[in-house]
Write a protein that holds these residues in place. Structure first.
Motif, PDB file in Angstrom:
ATOM      1  N   TYR A 129       3.009  17.541 -28.964  1.00  0.00           N
ATOM      2  CA  TYR A 129       3.506  17.435 -30.334  1.00  0.00           C
ATOM      3  C   TYR A 129       4.391  18.621 -30.699  1.00  0.00           C
ATOM      4  CZ  TYR A 129       3.564  16.974 -35.400  1.00  0.00           C
ATOM      5  OH  TYR A 129       3.962  16.866 -36.707  1.00  0.00           O
ATOM      6  N   ARG A 130       3.926  19.818 -30.380  1.00  0.00           N
ATOM      7  CA  ARG A 130       4.711  21.020 -30.709  1.00  0.00           C
ATOM      8  C   ARG A 130       5.675  21.409 -29.596  1.00  0.00           C
ATOM      9  NH1 ARG A 130      -0.399  23.490 -33.586  1.00  0.00           N
ATOM     10  NH2 ARG A 130      -0.009  22.640 -35.658  1.00  0.00           N
ATOM     11  N   GLY A 131       5.573  20.777 -28.443  1.00  0.00           N
ATOM     12  CA  GLY A 131       6.512  21.015 -27.340  1.00  0.00           C
ATOM     13  C   GLY A 131       6.400  22.383 -26.703  1.00  0.00           C
ATOM     14  N   ARG A 132       5.241  22.969 -26.762  1.00  0.00           N
ATOM     15  CA  ARG A 132       5.058  24.304 -26.198  1.00  0.00           C
ATOM     16  C   ARG A 132       4.803  24.227 -24.694  1.00  0.00           C
ATOM     17  NH1 ARG A 132       1.420  26.965 -31.051  1.00  0.00           N
ATOM     18  NH2 ARG A 132       3.194  27.409 -32.379  1.00  0.00           N
ATOM     19  N   SER A 133       5.239  25.266 -24.008  1.00  0.00           N
ATOM     20  CA  SER A 133       4.966  25.371 -22.575  1.00  0.00           C
ATOM     21  C   SER A 133       3.479  25.680 -22.391  1.00  0.00           C
ATOM     22  CB  SER A 133       5.804  26.492 -21.957  1.00  0.00           C
ATOM     23  OG  SER A 133       5.348  27.756 -22.447  1.00  0.00           O
ATOM     24  N   VAL A 134       3.024  25.616 -21.146  1.00  0.00           N
ATOM     25  CA  VAL A 134       1.617  25.933 -20.859  1.00  0.00           C
ATOM     26  C   VAL A 134       1.305  27.350 -21.320  1.00  0.00           C
ATOM     27  CG1 VAL A 134      -0.058  26.301 -19.000  1.00  0.00           C
ATOM     28  CG2 VAL A 134       1.395  24.266 -18.981  1.00  0.00           C
ATOM     29  N   GLY A 135       2.205  28.294 -21.021  1.00  0.00           N
ATOM     30  CA  GLY A 135       1.999  29.694 -21.426  1.00  0.00           C
ATOM     31  C   GLY A 135       1.951  29.863 -22.934  1.00  0.00           C
ATOM     32  N   GLU A 136       2.869  29.199 -23.626  1.00  0.00           N
ATOM     33  CA  GLU A 136       2.889  29.281 -25.091  1.00  0.00           C
ATOM     34  C   GLU A 136       1.652  28.649 -25.701  1.00  0.00           C
ATOM     35  OE1 GLU A 136       7.751  29.026 -25.789  1.00  0.00           O
ATOM     36  OE2 GLU A 136       6.554  27.195 -25.659  1.00  0.00           O
ATOM     37  N   ALA A 137       1.227  27.508 -25.148  1.00  0.00           N
ATOM     38  CA  ALA A 137       0.017  26.848 -25.647  1.00  0.00           C
ATOM     39  C   ALA A 137      -1.204  27.731 -25.402  1.00  0.00           C
ATOM     40  CB  ALA A 137      -0.165  25.488 -24.979  1.00  0.00           C
ATOM     41  N   ALA A 138      -1.250  28.362 -24.229  1.00  0.00           N
ATOM     42  CA  ALA A 138      -2.374  29.250 -23.910  1.00  0.00           C
ATOM     43  C   ALA A 138      -2.454  30.399 -24.917  1.00  0.00           C
ATOM     44  CB  ALA A 138      -2.222  29.794 -22.485  1.00  0.00           C
ATOM     45  N   ALA A 139      -1.304  30.986 -25.229  1.00  0.00           N
ATOM     46  CA  ALA A 139      -1.277  32.091 -26.194  1.00  0.00           C
ATOM     47  C   ALA A 139      -1.697  31.604 -27.583  1.00  0.00           C
ATOM     48  CB  ALA A 139       0.125  32.709 -26.242  1.00  0.00           C
ATOM     49  N   ALA A 140      -1.194  30.442 -27.990  1.00  0.00           N
ATOM     50  CA  ALA A 140      -1.513  29.909 -29.319  1.00  0.00           C
ATOM     51  C   ALA A 140      -2.994  29.579 -29.445  1.00  0.00           C
ATOM     52  CB  ALA A 140      -0.675  28.668 -29.604  1.00  0.00           C
ATOM     53  N   LEU A 141      -3.586  29.064 -28.352  1.00  0.00           N
ATOM     54  CA  LEU A 141      -4.990  28.652 -28.390  1.00  0.00           C
ATOM     55  C   LEU A 141      -5.953  29.768 -27.983  1.00  0.00           C
ATOM     56  CD1 LEU A 141      -4.539  25.098 -26.831  1.00  0.00           C
ATOM     57  CD2 LEU A 141      -5.022  25.634 -29.230  1.00  0.00           C
ATOM     58  N   GLY A 142      -5.405  30.851 -27.428  1.00  0.00           N
ATOM     59  CA  GLY A 142      -6.250  31.970 -26.996  1.00  0.00           C
ATOM     60  C   GLY A 142      -7.101  31.640 -25.774  1.00  0.00           C
ATOM     61  N   ILE A 143      -6.549  30.851 -24.866  1.00  0.00           N
ATOM     62  CA  ILE A 143      -7.255  30.480 -23.635  1.00  0.00           C
ATOM     63  C   ILE A 143      -6.325  30.681 -22.442  1.00  0.00           C
ATOM     64  CG2 ILE A 143      -8.824  28.836 -24.751  1.00  0.00           C
ATOM     65  CD1 ILE A 143      -6.989  26.561 -23.892  1.00  0.00           C
ATOM     66  N   PRO A 144      -6.867  30.796 -21.231  1.00  0.00           N
ATOM     67  CA  PRO A 144      -6.018  30.980 -20.046  1.00  0.00           C
ATOM     68  C   PRO A 144      -5.121  29.759 -19.776  1.00  0.00           C
ATOM     69  CG  PRO A 144      -8.323  31.479 -19.545  1.00  0.00           C
ATOM     70  CD  PRO A 144      -8.284  30.861 -20.902  1.00  0.00           C
ATOM     71  N   ALA A 145      -3.988  30.000 -19.133  1.00  0.00           N
ATOM     72  CA  ALA A 145      -3.035  28.935 -18.810  1.00  0.00           C
ATOM     73  C   ALA A 145      -3.691  27.866 -17.924  1.00  0.00           C
ATOM     74  CB  ALA A 145      -1.796  29.510 -18.123  1.00  0.00           C
ATOM     75  N   GLY A 146      -4.531  28.271 -16.987  1.00  0.00           N
ATOM     76  CA  GLY A 146      -5.220  27.303 -16.125  1.00  0.00           C
ATOM     77  C   GLY A 146      -6.102  26.358 -16.930  1.00  0.00           C
ATOM     78  N   THR A 147      -6.712  26.876 -17.983  1.00  0.00           N
ATOM     79  CA  THR A 147      -7.551  26.055 -18.850  1.00  0.00           C
ATOM     80  C   THR A 147      -6.695  25.040 -19.615  1.00  0.00           C
ATOM     81  OG1 THR A 147      -9.134  27.879 -19.071  1.00  0.00           O
ATOM     82  CG2 THR A 147      -9.281  26.119 -20.707  1.00  0.00           C
ATOM     83  N   VAL A 148      -5.512  25.475 -20.059  1.00  0.00           N
ATOM     84  CA  VAL A 148      -4.594  24.552 -20.739  1.00  0.00           C
ATOM     85  C   VAL A 148      -4.233  23.412 -19.796  1.00  0.00           C
ATOM     86  CG1 VAL A 148      -2.268  24.279 -21.704  1.00  0.00           C
ATOM     87  CG2 VAL A 148      -3.653  26.259 -22.347  1.00  0.00           C
ATOM     88  N   LYS A 149      -3.918  23.756 -18.533  1.00  0.00           N
ATOM     89  CA  LYS A 149      -3.534  22.726 -17.556  1.00  0.00           C
ATOM     90  C   LYS A 149      -4.661  21.728 -17.326  1.00  0.00           C
ATOM     91  CE  LYS A 149      -0.266  25.517 -14.927  1.00  0.00           C
ATOM     92  NZ  LYS A 149       0.006  26.139 -13.621  1.00  0.00           N
ATOM     93  N   SER A 150      -5.872  22.235 -17.084  1.00  0.00           N
ATOM     94  CA  SER A 150      -6.977  21.310 -16.795  1.00  0.00           C
ATOM     95  C   SER A 150      -7.353  20.496 -18.037  1.00  0.00           C
ATOM     96  CB  SER A 150      -8.189  22.045 -16.222  1.00  0.00           C
ATOM     97  OG  SER A 150      -8.756  22.909 -17.185  1.00  0.00           O
ATOM     98  N   ARG A 151      -7.372  21.130 -19.210  1.00  0.00           N
ATOM     99  CA  ARG A 151      -7.698  20.382 -20.430  1.00  0.00           C
ATOM    100  C   ARG A 151      -6.651  19.314 -20.715  1.00  0.00           C
ATOM    101  NH1 ARG A 151      -9.916  24.838 -24.806  1.00  0.00           N
ATOM    102  NH2 ARG A 151     -11.860  25.302 -23.687  1.00  0.00           N
ATOM    103  N   THR A 152      -5.392  19.643 -20.456  1.00  0.00           N
ATOM    104  CA  THR A 152      -4.327  18.661 -20.679  1.00  0.00           C
ATOM    105  C   THR A 152      -4.527  17.459 -19.763  1.00  0.00           C
ATOM    106  OG1 THR A 152      -2.776  20.384 -21.370  1.00  0.00           O
ATOM    107  CG2 THR A 152      -1.824  18.280 -20.693  1.00  0.00           C
ATOM    108  N   TYR A 153      -4.846  17.721 -18.506  1.00  0.00           N
ATOM    109  CA  TYR A 153      -5.081  16.635 -17.550  1.00  0.00           C
ATOM    110  C   TYR A 153      -6.211  15.719 -18.039  1.00  0.00           C
ATOM    111  CZ  TYR A 153      -6.654  14.234 -13.339  1.00  0.00           C
ATOM    112  OH  TYR A 153      -7.052  13.279 -12.442  1.00  0.00           O
TER     113      TYR A 153
END
Length: 170
Positions: A129-153
């Protein structure tokens, strides 16, 4: 079908679709609750009278199309009688089937998103929705980039299931 089976079908149609349908029709009639309730009742009666439409395709888009057409018909009938025009949302007269289909798809996706866990919903909102990269989403959510990837999957898998339950197929 016996009388009680007929009643059960009508009751289940109302239980499953009545609330969302009423909300939709209220927007089209600019909040005229009496007219909206009449339109919903007529729409559900038409679905009950035509059980063949309950087949392979999702029922709700058909219901919304019928309700929209009933609102437009009622508005035209009142205008042709020379009476005061009932309030009618411009979307009811302007929206073609493509616009209505897109609106229903958006509404269905929003409902499916609401069914996801807060963690899954959050990563999808950030990445899609916000079009953020994995890194940007990780920073916004306060979680590691790997967690963003697995949660997205897993969130996409859960969203696909939620959409399939609503009759939307990929």
């Amino acid at each position: 079908m016996g009388h009680t089976a007929d009643e059960q079908l009508l009751r289940s149609l109302y239980t499953e679709h009545g609330g969302p349908l009423l909300g939709f029709v209220l927007r089209l009639t600019s909040g005229d609750r009496h007219q909206a309730e009449d339109i919903v009742q007529e729409t559900l009666l038409r679905a009950w009278r035509h059980p063949e439409i309950h087949g392979d395709r999702p029922l709700r888009p058909w219901l919304f199309t019928v309700a929209r057409n009933l609102v437009v018909d009622a508005h035209r009938a009142q205008a042709s009688r020379g009476g005061p025009r009932a309030p009618l949302d411009d979307a009811a007269t302007i929206a073609g089937h493509d616009d209505l289909d897109r609106a229903l798809e958006s509404w269905t996706v929003a409902q499916a998103l609401a069914d996801l866990s807060p963690h899954h919903r959050a990563v999808l909102v950030e990445t899609f929705y916000r079009g953020r990269s994995v890194g940007e989403a990780a920073a916004a959510l306060g979680i590691p980039a790997g967690t963003v990837k697995s949660r997205t999957y897993y969130a996409l898998r859960a969203l696909r299931l939620a959409l399939e339950e609503r009759g939307v197929t990929p």
